[in-house]
Design a protein around this motif. Structure first.
Motif, short mmCIF file in Angstrom:
data_model
loop_
_atom_site.label_atom_id
_atom_site.label_comp_id
_atom_site.label_asym_id
_atom_site.label_seq_id
_atom_site.Cartn_x
_atom_site.Cartn_y
_atom_site.Cartn_z
N ARG A 101 0.83 -1.21 0.00
CA ARG A 101 0.00 0.00 0.00
C ARG A 101 0.86 1.26 0.00
NH1 ARG A 101 -4.66 0.23 4.39
NH2 ARG A 101 -5.33 -1.50 3.05
N PRO A 105 -1.39 -1.98 -8.03
CA PRO A 105 -1.00 -3.17 -7.26
C PRO A 105 -0.28 -4.22 -8.10
CG PRO A 105 -3.26 -2.52 -6.75
CD PRO A 105 -2.83 -1.68 -7.93
N SER A 129 1.27 4.12 -3.05
CA SER A 129 1.12 5.56 -2.80
C SER A 129 2.37 6.33 -3.15
CB SER A 129 0.74 5.78 -1.33
OG SER A 129 0.68 7.15 -1.03
#
Length: 468
Positions: A31, A41, A35
């Motif tokens: 995650r 993903p 970011s």
């Protein structure tokens, strides 16, 4: 980096990140990487997979991604962190305390009255060595063996069992313990109850629990398993499997009475249950008549029979067999095929050689005579040197005495004290699936070197009792 960045670009960025970290440091989570680098993903997953493939990082499911140790240096750090495995393995443990010695390694010079194998001087070592040498010289010695075992060996084993058993009913295994493990996993689903004699063989309890089963004890008396309590146990638990040793039971040495043999089978059949008959001591009689195995008179497939050559032969003669009829045999064949395909061919050929030779019958007769003599010597010595000890009966087969201790004596404490005095015995509590009815010791007469060791071992045991 924007959304169009490739996983290769991200992998380069992660390599630069890793260069500034120490071995074992944790990389940012997926995650965080999504970011920070503004990627999807799938891109993160491909980049991490590339770094893992080249050995730059190591992934630990449920924990994260970590900087890997450079190739060639894996064994230099004894402090490697394997705590992540605790999470990955969940709570499915295998309990080995019933298999190993709870008191640890036996010191040199200790008299072994806890052994489950015959002393080297009692083993047919010359015959075994000659049989193995002949087997190894066969042109097909190292070919793959049939999954069920060599046909000729299965035929001989079927003949030893007797009754209407044929070679098609026999599955060769790597000893009796392997056979028990296969049978427990094949017959009963994890979480199911399995009825067991009380007391019983600890390694059978361990194999049952490793298969996820719940052992439920059924008491014995001088005539063996009590049919009245067996019927109650089947009714109360809904069990579909009974494990028992009808002949020279371990540890008590009892023999299931003739009238009870039919009762046990009738009760199991009425309950829709199997009887797993452990016939480990078939070749360990002390010279008298040995009852026919239950499976020899079973036509309905109720009995699954276990036999082994290890106890009367030698510890490394890991040849046993399962005998059964019907779908349960197909299930067990499937389990053993998944486990290890087949038992090594040279050992099967050697077992066939030894069983087909007149020397095997001579060995069994001579062994029985010696075991009877040793049993009497040890029984007399225990009654003489261990005050308050009571023999539950003088066995007519097997390798052990089952000794009840005086009131107030702790079996585990005595076994520990005996070890300090230079003699090894087995605490009785290991043989109970639940609370023991009284304090006992299992004392063996087969693993010691000779009669002198047996009497000296009993003397040391008496001294250990006085120490308490």
């Amino acid at each position: 980096m924007n959304d169009s960045s490739t996983s290769g670009d991200l992998a380069d960025g992660l390599r630069a990140l890793v260069a500034g970290l120490a071995v074992g440091d944790r990389l940012p989570s997926s995650r965080e990487l999504i970011s920070r680098y503004r990627v999807g993903p799938a891109t993160v997953a491909r980049a991490i997979a590339a770094l893992a493939a080249e050995g730059t990082v190591v992934t630990r499911p449920g924990s994260g991604t970590y900087v890997a140790r450079p190739p060639g240096t894996e064994g230099r750090d004894a402090g490697a962190d394997t705590d992540w495995q605790t999470v990955a393995l969940t709570d499915r443990t295998v309990d080995t305390h019933l298999v190993g010695d709870p008191l640890g390694p036996v010191p040199a010079g200790t008299i072994p009255l806890d052994g489950g194998y015959i002393h080297r001087s009692l083993q047919p070592t010359r015959a075994l060595s000659a049989a193995l040498a002949r087997a190894a010289r066969r042109p097909d010695a190292w070919d793959r063996a049939p999954a069920g075992g060599l046909t000729a060996l299965r035929t001989v084993l079927a003949r030893l069992v007797g009754g209407t058993v044929t070679s098609d009913d026999v599955l060769v295994t790597a000893g009796g313990q392997s056979a028990l493990s296969i049978a427990f996993r094949a017959i009963a689903a994890p979480g199911s109850p399995v009825l067991v004699e009380s007391p019983t063989y600890p390694r059978a309890l361990a194999a049952a629990r490793a298969a996820g089963l719940r052992p439920v004890p059924v008491p014995l008396d001088a005539a063996g398993l009590r049919p009245d309590l067996l019927a109650d146990a089947f009714a109360m638990t809904g069990a579909r499997l009974l494990y028992c040793q009808p002949t020279f039971q371990n540890p008590t040495g009892t023999v299931l009475a003739p009238e009870r043999r039919r009762q046990v089978l009738d009760i199991a059949r009425a309950s829709g249950a199997f009887v797993l008959e452990d016939d480990f001591a078939r070749h360990l009689g002390h010279g008298g008549a040995v009852p026919r195995p239950l499976v020899a008179d079973d036509r309905d497939g109720t009995v699954v029979h276990v036999t082994s050559l290890t106890k009367p032969g030698a510890p490394s003669l890991r040849i046993g067999a399962l005998v059964a009829r019907g779908p349960v045999m197909e299930r067990m064949r499937a389990v053993r095929l998944v486990d290890d395909f087949f038992v090594t061919r040279p050992l099967q050929e050697a077992a066939l050689e030894i069983l087909s030779s007149p020397s095997w019958d001579r060995h069994v007769r001579a062994l029985g005579t010696e075991l009877r003599s040793r049993c009497a010597v040890l029984a007399d010595a225990v009654l003489l040197d261990v005050p308050g000890a009571t023999l539950t009966g003088l066995p007519t087969g097997g390798l052990h005495l089952w000794v009840r201790l005086p009131p107030g004596v702790d079996d585990h404490a005595l076994a520990r004290a005996a070890r300090h005095r230079g003699v090894a015995v087995s605490a009785g509590r290991r043989y109970f699936a639940a609370e023991p009815t009284a304090a006992h010791l299992r004392i063996g007469f087969a693993a010691a070197a000779d009669h002198a060791e047996l009497t000296e071992g009993a003397r040391r045991l008496g001294t250990a009792l006085a120490d308490l």
